[in-house]
Design a protein around this motif. Sequence first.
Motif, short mmCIF file in Angstrom:
data_model
loop_
_atom_site.label_atom_id
_atom_site.label_comp_id
_atom_site.label_asym_id
_atom_site.label_seq_id
_atom_site.Cartn_x
_atom_site.Cartn_y
_atom_site.Cartn_z
N GLU A 229 -24.40 15.45 -11.10
CA GLU A 229 -24.66 16.21 -12.33
C GLU A 229 -25.92 15.68 -13.02
O GLU A 229 -26.76 16.45 -13.48
N PHE A 230 -26.05 14.36 -13.06
CA PHE A 230 -27.24 13.75 -13.68
C PHE A 230 -28.49 14.09 -12.88
O PHE A 230 -29.51 14.49 -13.45
N ALA A 231 -28.41 13.96 -11.57
CA ALA A 231 -29.58 14.19 -10.71
C ALA A 231 -30.07 15.63 -10.78
O ALA A 231 -31.28 15.89 -10.71
N SER A 232 -29.14 16.57 -10.94
CA SER A 232 -29.52 17.98 -10.98
C SER A 232 -30.43 18.28 -12.16
O SER A 232 -31.26 19.19 -12.10
N LYS A 233 -30.29 17.52 -13.23
CA LYS A 233 -31.09 17.75 -14.43
C LYS A 233 -32.56 17.41 -14.22
O LYS A 233 -33.43 17.93 -14.92
N GLU A 234 -32.84 16.52 -13.28
CA GLU A 234 -34.25 16.18 -13.01
C GLU A 234 -34.68 16.57 -11.60
O GLU A 234 -35.73 16.16 -11.13
N GLY A 235 -33.85 17.38 -10.94
CA GLY A 235 -34.23 17.89 -9.63
C GLY A 235 -34.28 16.83 -8.55
O GLY A 235 -35.03 16.97 -7.57
N ALA A 236 -33.52 15.78 -8.71
CA ALA A 236 -33.51 14.68 -7.73
C ALA A 236 -32.43 14.91 -6.68
O ALA A 236 -31.46 15.65 -6.90
#
Length: 369
Positions: A229-236
């Motif tokens: 969920e966190f990674a999706s916010k920065e496209g990682a």
Amino acid sequence: MALNCGIVGLPNVGKSTIFQALTSAPAEAANYPFCTIEPNVGIVSVADTRLDQITKLIKPSKTIPTVVEFVDIAGLVKGASKGEGLGNQFLGHIRQVNAIIHVVRCFDDGDIVHVHGRIDPTDDIETINIELALADAEVVTKKQQNLPKLMKNQNKDISSKAKAIQPILEKLEAHLSEGLAARIFEMSKDERELVSELNLITMKDVLYLCNVDEDGVSDDNEYVKSVKEFASKEGAQVSVICGKLESEIASLETEEEKSEFLEAAGLEQSGLQVLTKTAYEMLGLRTYFTAGEKEVRAWTFKAGAKAPQAAGVIHTDFERGFIKAEIYHCDDLFALGSEQKVKEAGKFRIEGKEYDVKDGDIIHFRFNV
């Protein structure tokens, strides 16, 4: 071209254990912070079934795969940007790599001390990311302090560049000071080119690697869900690995034993093989091959490279004196069985300087210097 990835994270999240399994290299793994001070470096072959198939058909004297270099960097802590925990030294190591693999602890184990006393993957990620962003903010500040002098330079190119970069750096400094990564700061292609010389850590591509226990590989791991969920916010990108399991696989002596272990565990590939491929693809890298009786070899090139640039991966003379490239695709070799049959089928081509090299091409370069 060289590809190296820095493995970072908080102390005691499993970085060194994963590195040992990945490279079968002796990295000290211990249950206390800062057991890794000088970075360990390991070279890992990129598994590629195409290379194996080409080797079976061409039957060369030797086969050479492409590789990824992994650098195990000591655990960072809160305050690293200000020098806490030998932070300045560790940050310097991170600046030298192409991409970052951020190991995140996603398992419970009372016997392994967590530096914060609790398991909270999102908080762990933010701790590291804030320190890296603050370290980058300091770099941007120092650059801004030098701009007035550069603007007065008699060289118009230097002064013009300084004037163009000033407004970008002002906004970027404010962004970084909030603990936000430079890679999510909105910039045009030209603006990114201007700030690229700063070699900002948070501008590098990042892969979040969830280190789970043997029971946590399934999709219902709540820790892993929070990281995704966190990674999706920065496209990682996110990968999941069980460091303990990978260590057991790495300790086996033969490939046959490793294959049997994976089969028993219900896995087609080890997590480390997947990680290596993901790191390779994350940077937009591709593979072409050279094939002959003496050697079959895989070469790494950047997606979108023209034939001369791809030739330059072998040697600068190949690029400088490029004449033409004799090319066919590995899929045609697999379908037809030999280079001679590829030629008879009209799949063998002569390409010039404007040819865009494709992943899986088999190439023989002609050059003259």
